[in-house]
Design a protein around this motif. Structure first.
Motif, PDB file in Angstrom:
ATOM      1  N   GLN A 180      86.554 -17.165  63.581  1.00 29.83           N
ATOM      2  CA  GLN A 180      87.982 -16.852  63.397  1.00 29.83           C
ATOM      3  C   GLN A 180      88.744 -18.155  63.251  1.00 29.83           C
ATOM      4  N   ARG A 181      89.459 -18.292  62.157  1.00 30.15           N
ATOM      5  CA  ARG A 181      90.199 -19.541  61.911  1.00 30.15           C
ATOM      6  C   ARG A 181      91.237 -19.784  63.005  1.00 30.15           C
ATOM      7  N   GLY A 182      91.330 -21.036  63.430  1.00 29.59           N
ATOM      8  CA  GLY A 182      92.324 -21.405  64.429  1.00 29.59           C
ATOM      9  C   GLY A 182      91.951 -21.014  65.841  1.00 29.59           C
ATOM     10  N   SER A 183      90.696 -20.634  66.062  1.00 26.02           N
ATOM     11  CA  SER A 183      90.266 -20.307  67.428  1.00 26.02           C
ATOM     12  C   SER A 183      88.788 -20.661  67.569  1.00 26.02           C
ATOM     13  N   SER A 184      88.280 -20.513  68.781  1.00 25.38           N
ATOM     14  CA  SER A 184      86.855 -20.807  68.993  1.00 25.38           C
ATOM     15  C   SER A 184      86.032 -19.532  68.989  1.00 25.38           C
ATOM     16  N   LYS A 185      86.647 -18.424  68.548  1.00 23.69           N
ATOM     17  CA  LYS A 185      85.936 -17.139  68.569  1.00 23.69           C
ATOM     18  C   LYS A 185      84.940 -17.064  67.418  1.00 23.69           C
ATOM     19  N   ILE A 186      83.697 -16.761  67.776  1.00 22.94           N
ATOM     20  CA  ILE A 186      82.656 -16.660  66.746  1.00 22.94           C
ATOM     21  C   ILE A 186      81.775 -15.449  67.032  1.00 22.94           C
ATOM     22  N   PHE A 187      81.007 -15.042  66.016  1.00 23.57           N
ATOM     23  CA  PHE A 187      79.933 -14.076  66.252  1.00 23.57           C
ATOM     24  C   PHE A 187      78.728 -14.489  65.424  1.00 23.57           C
ATOM     25  N   LEU A 188      77.553 -14.154  65.919  1.00 22.35           N
ATOM     26  CA  LEU A 188      76.313 -14.468  65.219  1.00 22.35           C
ATOM     27  C   LEU A 188      75.377 -13.272  65.352  1.00 22.35           C
ATOM     28  N   VAL A 189      74.833 -12.844  64.236  1.00 22.68           N
ATOM     29  CA  VAL A 189      73.924 -11.698  64.264  1.00 22.68           C
ATOM     30  C   VAL A 189      72.724 -12.027  63.387  1.00 22.68           C
ATOM     31  N   HIS A 190      71.519 -11.695  63.869  1.00 22.58           N
ATOM     32  CA  HIS A 190      70.356 -11.897  63.006  1.00 22.58           C
ATOM     33  C   HIS A 190      69.956 -10.553  62.400  1.00 22.58           C
ATOM     34  N   VAL A 191      69.628 -10.603  61.115  1.00 26.72           N
ATOM     35  CA  VAL A 191      69.250  -9.378  60.407  1.00 26.72           C
ATOM     36  C   VAL A 191      67.932  -9.633  59.683  1.00 26.72           C
ATOM     37  N   ASP A 192      67.188  -8.568  59.467  1.00 24.58           N
ATOM     38  CA  ASP A 192      65.883  -8.717  58.817  1.00 24.58           C
ATOM     39  C   ASP A 192      66.004  -8.793  57.302  1.00 24.58           C
ATOM     40  N   LYS A 193      67.033  -8.124  56.775  1.00 21.79           N
ATOM     41  CA  LYS A 193      67.168  -8.138  55.310  1.00 21.79           C
ATOM     42  C   LYS A 193      68.638  -8.197  54.936  1.00 21.79           C
ATOM     43  N   GLN A 194      68.854  -8.705  53.723  1.00 20.24           N
ATOM     44  CA  GLN A 194      70.228  -8.784  53.229  1.00 20.24           C
ATOM     45  C   GLN A 194      70.604  -7.471  52.558  1.00 20.24           C
ATOM     46  N   GLY A 195      71.879  -7.287  52.334  1.00 23.37           N
ATOM     47  CA  GLY A 195      72.334  -6.087  51.626  1.00 23.37           C
ATOM     48  C   GLY A 195      73.772  -5.777  51.987  1.00 23.37           C
ATOM     49  N   LYS A 196      74.421  -5.018  51.089  1.00 28.84           N
ATOM     50  CA  LYS A 196      75.823  -4.673  51.338  1.00 28.84           C
ATOM     51  C   LYS A 196      75.975  -3.882  52.620  1.00 28.84           C
ATOM     52  N   GLU A 197      75.044  -2.930  52.814  1.00 34.30           N
ATOM     53  CA  GLU A 197      75.138  -2.082  54.006  1.00 34.30           C
ATOM     54  C   GLU A 197      74.977  -2.913  55.273  1.00 34.30           C
ATOM     55  N   THR A 198      74.086  -3.906  55.198  1.00 30.92           N
ATOM     56  CA  THR A 198      73.859  -4.761  56.367  1.00 30.92           C
ATOM     57  C   THR A 198      75.135  -5.496  56.725  1.00 30.92           C
ATOM     58  N   LEU A 199      75.791  -6.071  55.712  1.00 28.55           N
ATOM     59  CA  LEU A 199      77.019  -6.839  55.977  1.00 28.55           C
ATOM     60  C   LEU A 199      78.115  -5.930  56.526  1.00 28.55           C
ATOM     61  N   ARG A 200      78.234  -4.740  55.943  1.00 25.97           N
ATOM     62  CA  ARG A 200      79.271  -3.818  56.428  1.00 25.97           C
ATOM     63  C   ARG A 200      79.022  -3.443  57.877  1.00 25.97           C
ATOM     64  N   ARG A 201      77.772  -3.187  58.197  1.00 32.22           N
ATOM     65  CA  ARG A 201      77.453  -2.815  59.585  1.00 32.22           C
ATOM     66  C   ARG A 201      77.749  -3.969  60.535  1.00 32.22           C
TER      67      ARG A 201
END
Ligand SMILES: [Zn+2]
Ligand SMILES: [Zn+2]
Length: 311
Positions: A180-201
């Motif tokens: 998040q710009r202007g803050s230290s808030k982050i998230f990290l997720v590992h996924v097995d495969k790429q795809g639109k559905e993966t990103l949306r989820r």
């Protein structure tokens, strides 16, 4: 919980006396400060020398046709049912181990074995317990980033090694990271495969509605122009921002992933990533002096689900 937030560094934590450390753990709900005797229904007495609660009250019990006076024999470890569990290691050693684990960089195992004198098994078990505490902390839905009027940069990177030799499979995974710009808030997720559905989820689980999202994954996940009005609900209220130069616009997220690459030791398996990512997010969320407070608050919530099994 008595403590609503305290600042304590690793060295300061080490300097706490046994009594002060125990009181600190009580203040953070890691161990109970009081216990009722199950036989007398009265408060049991706490004994510092073995961290247990005992009761010696005289009680009147029936023995056959006579009523006799006996001494209560209630005895229970204060650690039972807590995150510290039934470990053979002392409370002080475990608390110090957690403190060291939070401030040591990888590779940790050898350093922690040398400093604490624990065996490899004990270091491994408590390392897993610490990492599970971070996973529990990171999985709280309240940790989602963004919100109305905020911008979140999203980037992705490939982790792991391609192992072609000896017929071994590729052990690679993708990490999607957002900041998040202007803050230290982050998230990290590992996924097995790429795809639109993966990103949306991933975005729906980690980013709050009303957030403007900039990502450099448009070639894989679809350009913002592909997100028509009907899809806005599917995007969970997220707005994809058009960017002429996504590399420049997501530089904060990419910098974070470069740092993450240095943080995670090489050769880690896919199933281990969740723990490393959660630890990284936890460390980023708090300054060093804030970490012990938040770590043990989370440990008190995790409770004995793992602690009771630890060697
Ligand atoms: Zn505190
Ligand atoms: Zn009693």
């Amino acid at each position: 919980m008595k403590c609503s937030g305290c600042l304590i560094g690793c060295l300061q934590f080490f300097r706490l006396s046994v009594t002060s450390l125990w009181e600190w753990l009580i203040d953070h709900d890691v161990v109970p400060g009081k216990m009722m005797c199950r036989k007398c229904q009265q408060p049991a007495k706490f004994l510092f020398y073995d961290f247990s609660f005992r009761c010696w009250r005289p009680r009147i019990v029936r023995k056959g046709s006579r009523m006799v006076k006996v001494q209560c024999t209630f005895h229970q470890s204060a650690r039972k049912g807590s995150w510290l569990g039934n470990s053979l290691s002392s409370v002080i050693d475990i608390a110090h181990f957690c403190s060291l684990w939070l401030c040591t960089s990888y590779p940790k195992t050898v350093k922690l074995k040398r400093i604490t004198g624990f065996t490899s098994l004990t270091v491994g078990n408590w390392t897993s317990a610490c990492r599970e505490t971070c996973i529990s902390w990171a999985s709280n839905p309240a940790r989602r980033v963004g919100g109305q009027g905020t911008v979140v940069e999203v980037a992705e990177a490939k982790f792991g090694e391609k192992r072609y030799s000896l017929g071994r499979k590729k052990d690679v995974c993708w990490v999607i990271g957002g900041i998040q710009r202007g803050s230290s808030k982050i998230f990290l997720v590992h996924v097995d495969k790429q795809g639109k559905e993966t990103l949306r989820r991933v975005l729906s689980e980690n980013v709050l509605p009303g957030t403007s999202v900039i990502n450099n994954c448009s070639n894989v996940y679809g350009t913002p122009s592909e997100q028509d009005s009907e899809q806005s609900d599917e995007n969970h209220g997220l707005q994809f921002v058009l960017s002429n130069n996504s590399d420049a616009d997501t530089r904060n997220a990419q910098r974070m992933l470069r740092r993450l690459r240095k943080f995670v030791p090489k050769g880690r398996k896919r199933e281990q990533f969740q723990g490393y990512l959660a630890e990284y997010v936890f460390r980023q969320a708090y300054r060093p002096k804030e970490r012990l407070h938040h770590f043990f608050v989370e440990a008190s919530k995790v409770g004995s689900s793992r602690g009771s099994m630890i060697a």
